[in-house]
Scaffold this motif. Structure first.
Motif, short mmCIF file in Angstrom:
data_model
loop_
_atom_site.label_atom_id
_atom_site.label_comp_id
_atom_site.label_asym_id
_atom_site.label_seq_id
_atom_site.Cartn_x
_atom_site.Cartn_y
_atom_site.Cartn_z
N ASP A 18 0.84 -1.19 0.00
CA ASP A 18 0.00 0.00 0.00
C ASP A 18 0.88 1.25 0.00
OD1 ASP A 18 0.91 0.45 2.59
OD2 ASP A 18 -0.86 -0.41 3.55
N HIS A 100 -4.40 2.14 -9.02
CA HIS A 100 -5.38 3.17 -8.66
C HIS A 100 -6.77 2.54 -8.57
CE1 HIS A 100 -2.04 5.34 -10.68
NE2 HIS A 100 -2.31 6.30 -9.78
N ASP A 101 -7.63 3.20 -7.81
CA ASP A 101 -9.02 2.75 -7.79
C ASP A 101 -9.76 3.39 -8.96
OD1 ASP A 101 -9.52 5.38 -7.12
OD2 ASP A 101 -10.08 4.95 -5.03
N LEU A 107 -3.81 3.48 -4.68
CA LEU A 107 -4.00 2.51 -3.62
C LEU A 107 -2.68 1.90 -3.14
CD1 LEU A 107 -7.09 0.56 -5.07
CD2 LEU A 107 -7.09 2.41 -3.36
#
Length: 372
Positions: A18, A100-101, A107
């Protein structure tokens, strides 16, 4: 699931961290390759797994988290701390990609890597070996240069006392200081013959030194080639007669040729002189020169022992005689044919030999017409 099975069995490391650099996904293959277990890595910070990885982490953070780009690194040094506390130096090719979200929020990132420690070790070994070879090559070139310089200097220095020997031998031979008896004449003659042979060897060494130093130059003039051949044969015929050999010439060249007279005569003398030396007493040497469409061809046939097929390619090699044993019947340094090859090629021609054991040899060379 299938995707999970594929990821777990990759022949590479695969992890997800993360944005706080905490391991959130680790494959079993990755943990094994790093000398740990999955449980030992999950939830831990990158620097807990790689205590010496601060610089590498900073580089990845700048590229992936700050700049938002994929980072590929080759042969990166990664110290791995094993379960027993020892550290193993490893090298990796890896790629780190941002994740990425749906809204584009970062993320974390994935990292996939391949250990290349063995490849790096091999590359270093090759580099070291290459450096050693280059150094050895430089040393050989320097040694070769010193050798050439030594040969040049010593050859020039040898000429000075040799000139004295030849000069005083000539005075004795001419009986300037009084008559000689038959034995004395024979001994003086041997001194003169040995001096001439030594002078030829010295000149050969000087020629090789000039060729090695790229200082070799031709002086081209228009020459009646037939006259050049007959002139050289005139000097070689007494040697053939001394060995009771038949030396014949068949010269069919009418027009003159642009050559360096002294150098081509040197080639011719080398080839015919070798034929005389290697042909048994009572043998025959034939010199044939013919006009070709774009130049001339000179052939020197002999009835000597011939040359084995595997040895034909060696005869023009520097300092090479096919019999180099101390008991060889014919002396010499092996320079003559090597020099002849260089001289002919400097004229834009070519030289070679055709021979079979027991059937004699034919040494030949070809020279182009001017402008061919």
């Amino acid at each position: 699931d299938v995707l999970g099975d594929i990821i777990q069995n990759l022949a590479a490391t695969f992890v997800f961290l993360d944005t706080n650099w905490i391991y959130r996904m680790v494959t079993h293959q990755t943990a094994t390759m790093l000398g740990q277990t999955v449980d030992q890595m999950l939830g831990r910070h990158f620097l807990d797994v790689f205590p010496g990885g601060q610089a590498e982490m900073d580089r990845m953070h700048q590229a992936v988290c700050v700049e938002g780009r994929t980072l590929t690194s080759l042969s990166s040094h990664v110290p791995i701390r094993l379960a027993d506390g020892t550290v193993r130096d490893t090298y990796w090719d890896y790629t780190v990609r941002p994740v990425h979200d749906r809204d584009g929020v970062l993320l974390g990132f994935t990292s996939i890597g391949f250990e290349v420690t063995e490849r790096v070790a091999l590359e270093r070994a090759i580099a070291t070996r290459t450096e050693d070879l280059e150094r050895a090559n430089r040393e050989l070139k320097a040694s070769d240069r010193y050798k050439d310089e030594f040969l040049s200097v010593i050859s020039h220095e040898l000429k000075t006392p040799l000139n004295f020997i030849m000069g005083f031998a000539s005075i004795l031979g001419d009986e300037v200081n009084g008559p000689l008896n038959e034995q004395q004449r024979l001994e003086v003659q041997r001194i003169q013959e040995g001096s001439v042979r030594l002078l030829e060897l010295i000149n050969d060494l000087l020629d090789m030194g000039q060729m090695a130093a790229d200082k070799f130059q031709l002086t081209l003039t228009e020459e009646p080639f037939g006259d050049l051949v007959h002139e050289a044969l005139l000097q070689l015929r007494p040697l053939a007669e001394h060995r009771r050999q038949q030396l014949d010439a068949d010269i069919r060249i009418a027009r003159p040729l642009m050559v360096d007279h002294r150098r081509i005569r040197q080639v011719f003398s080398n080839l015919v002189g070798n034929a005389i030396r290697f042909t048994p007493e009572g043998g025959r040497i034939l010199v044939r020169a013919t006009q070709q469409p774009r130049g001339i061809r000179v052939e020197v046939f002999d009835t000597g022992p011939g040359i084995a097929p595997e040895d034909v390619g060696k005869v023009f090699t520097l300092f090479k005689q096919l019999d180099m044993s101390p008991t060889r019947p014919v002396g010499g340094t092996g320079l003559g044919l090597c020099i002849s090859k260089a001289l002919v090629e400097a004229h834009g021609g070519r030289i070679g030999v055709d021979s079979k054991p027991g059937e004699g040899s034919c040494f030949w060379f070809e020279l182009p017409d001017a402008g061919s």
